[in-house]
Design a protein around this motif. Structure first.
Motif, PDB file in Angstrom:
ATOM      1  N   ARG A  14      41.141 -45.036  -8.206  1.00 16.61           N
ATOM      2  CA  ARG A  14      40.411 -46.110  -7.535  1.00 16.61           C
ATOM      3  C   ARG A  14      39.081 -45.617  -6.967  1.00 16.61           C
ATOM      4  NH1 ARG A  14      42.852 -46.732  -2.951  1.00 16.61           N
ATOM      5  NH2 ARG A  14      41.047 -46.133  -1.718  1.00 16.61           N
ATOM      6  N   VAL A  15      39.096 -44.451  -6.334  1.00 17.69           N
ATOM      7  CA  VAL A  15      37.882 -43.920  -5.714  1.00 17.69           C
ATOM      8  C   VAL A  15      36.817 -43.625  -6.770  1.00 17.69           C
ATOM      9  CG1 VAL A  15      36.931 -41.928  -4.500  1.00 17.69           C
ATOM     10  CG2 VAL A  15      39.004 -43.010  -3.650  1.00 17.69           C
ATOM     11  N   SER A  34      45.020 -43.320  -5.967  1.00 18.29           N
ATOM     12  CA  SER A  34      43.826 -43.387  -5.121  1.00 18.29           C
ATOM     13  C   SER A  34      42.637 -42.665  -5.748  1.00 18.29           C
ATOM     14  CB  SER A  34      44.130 -42.812  -3.738  1.00 18.29           C
ATOM     15  OG  SER A  34      44.583 -41.483  -3.839  1.00 18.29           O
ATOM     16  N   PRO A  90      38.633 -43.054   5.046  1.00 23.07           N
ATOM     17  CA  PRO A  90      37.475 -43.946   5.153  1.00 23.07           C
ATOM     18  C   PRO A  90      37.521 -44.697   6.478  1.00 23.07           C
ATOM     19  CG  PRO A  90      39.140 -44.921   3.747  1.00 23.07           C
ATOM     20  CD  PRO A  90      39.631 -43.534   4.080  1.00 23.07           C
ATOM     21  N   LEU A 127      30.049 -38.354  -4.968  1.00 24.36           N
ATOM     22  CA  LEU A 127      31.454 -37.979  -4.907  1.00 24.36           C
ATOM     23  C   LEU A 127      31.652 -36.570  -5.449  1.00 24.36           C
ATOM     24  CD1 LEU A 127      34.371 -38.968  -4.302  1.00 24.36           C
ATOM     25  CD2 LEU A 127      34.483 -39.745  -6.672  1.00 24.36           C
ATOM     26  N   LYS A 171      36.394 -34.673   0.135  1.00 27.75           N
ATOM     27  CA  LYS A 171      37.613 -34.363  -0.610  1.00 27.75           C
ATOM     28  C   LYS A 171      38.510 -33.503   0.284  1.00 27.75           C
ATOM     29  CE  LYS A 171      35.321 -32.684  -4.262  1.00 27.75           C
ATOM     30  NZ  LYS A 171      33.934 -33.135  -4.390  1.00 27.75           N
ATOM     31  N   THR A 230      35.439 -46.932  -8.070  1.00 28.78           N
ATOM     32  CA  THR A 230      34.561 -47.534  -7.062  1.00 28.78           C
ATOM     33  C   THR A 230      33.215 -46.817  -7.021  1.00 28.78           C
ATOM     34  OG1 THR A 230      36.483 -48.174  -5.717  1.00 28.78           O
ATOM     35  CG2 THR A 230      34.344 -48.109  -4.616  1.00 28.78           C
TER      36      THR A 230
END
Length: 361
Positions: free
Chosen positions: A324-325, A321, A59, A338, A13, A328
């Motif tokens: 989305r992260v 984002s 990434p 995460l 992060k 995912t």
């Protein structure tokens, strides 16, 4: 080795230099020197928020793999790097298959080819579906050498598509421009580059978010990793499609094959028209299961024998984002990693393991 060890201890992060110093057991001065050096290589992104610097680990893709080849460099052997990337991404399958097919929420999405909308087609195309709108609303725009084309050029496999045409936006662009990984352009030049991409029949493939899109690549079917993945793993839907599909008006189709030639993922083919008077006559046929809905075939049709129509079910695009992260991570069963993101710390590893068990249950 020092840089790799340093990066391995950083948070996935956004973080400050002070946090980097704590995590790596280095001084703030030592950490800042290393962070700035890594940002200059495109390994990290740095941005300013309310006057304070924050760093982010991008990434591998779309991220530091691309950034390593977005400019001509003398500090690394880019030919060797291209050969290694090709082996890892185009010969071996594990990484690229996991990247594009291992979850429902994909890394990238296709943008509709806007010129094909000018054929009198009445569609409700939302702003976030238009690459031109991403360009017009970006706080910063950068352009760099296409990673895919650059890689293939070193291998003698590149096509004749333009090289300096892939765009980054907003905070990502600001960081890449600052470190000369990308060249800053204004809205007008961005729109001109997009028009060049349209003229060359390139597909717009960008970040799979509605707000603050960070990149749009202008892709060919022979070099682009996303388009190659779409051909290799087409039935696994590795790339989010647009919300549209081409419809073929068979009475207008003369079987010329223009749509087949232009399709980047081989979704269009020619089959017999079953016309007894003209036994050799062909007609176009669409494989809807692998079609991206980009619209290149519609624009290339010389007889106006195609039009775009809305898909029966809309494709859902994450808001940003972060959305989305998180989606995912949930789909891959990695939300715990995460949340507890510093795997160098035993307590993060322990809590991630505990949360992983809870989520599995």
């Amino acid at each position: 080795v020092e840089e790799a060890e340093f990066v391995s201890k950083l948070s996935i992060k956004p973080f400050t230099v002070e946090k980097a110093a704590r995590l790596s057991n280095k001084t703030i001065t030592e950490s800042r020197v290393l962070l700035d050096k890594l940002a200059s290589k495109g390994i990290l992104l740095d941005t300013e928020i309310d006057g304070k610097s924050f760093y982010t680990l991008p990434p591998p893709m779309a991220g530091f793999f691309e950034f390593s080849m977005m400019r001509i460099r003398n500090d690394v052997d880019q030919k060797l790097l291209a050969e290694l990337f090709y082996e890892y991404l185009n010969v071996e399958e594990d990484f690229i298959k996991d990247l594009f097919t291992n979850c429902e929420t994909k890394l990238g999405r296709t943008f509709v080819n806007e010129p094909c909308l000018q054929k009198g087609i009445n569609l409700s195309v939302l702003d976030y579906e238009r690459a031109s709108e991403v360009i017009k609303t970006a706080s910063s725009i950068g352009v760099g050498i296409c990673y895919c084309q650059h890689k293939m050029e070193h291998l003698g496999k590149a096509c004749n598509a333009p090289m300096e045409i892939c765009m980054t936006f907003n905070n990502v662009a600001s960081s890449l421009i600052k470190h000369k990984v990308a060249r800053q352009v204004d809205i007008n030049e961005g729109i001109d580059l997009l028009q060049t991409a349209y003229d060359k029949n390139l597909v717009q493939f960008g970040e799979n978010v509605r707000e603050k899109v960070s990149f749009i690549c202008n892709c060919c079917g022979c070099c682009c990793e996303a388009m190659l993945a779409a051909k290799r793993f087409g039935l696994l839907n590795p790339v989010h499609t647009t919300n549209y599909l081409p419809e073929i008006e068979e009475e207008k189709c003369n079987g010329c094959g223009k749509c087949v030639d232009v399709c980047p993922v081989e979704a269009m083919s020619l089959v017999s028209a079953n016309n007894p008077a003209k036994p050799k006559l062909k007609k176009a046929k669409l494989n809807e299961d692998i079609c991206l809905g980009c619209g290149l075939c519609v624009r290339s049709c010389r007889t106006d024998g195609m039009k775009l129509a809305e898909r029966h079910q809309r494709v859902i695009t994450p808001i940003n984002s972060v959305h989305r992260v998180v989606m995912t991570a949930i789909e891959k069963g990695m939300l715990q990693n995460l949340i507890f993101d510093n795997q160098a710390l035993w307590n993060h590893r322990a809590m991630a393991a505990i949360l992983g068990v809870i989520l599995t249950l």
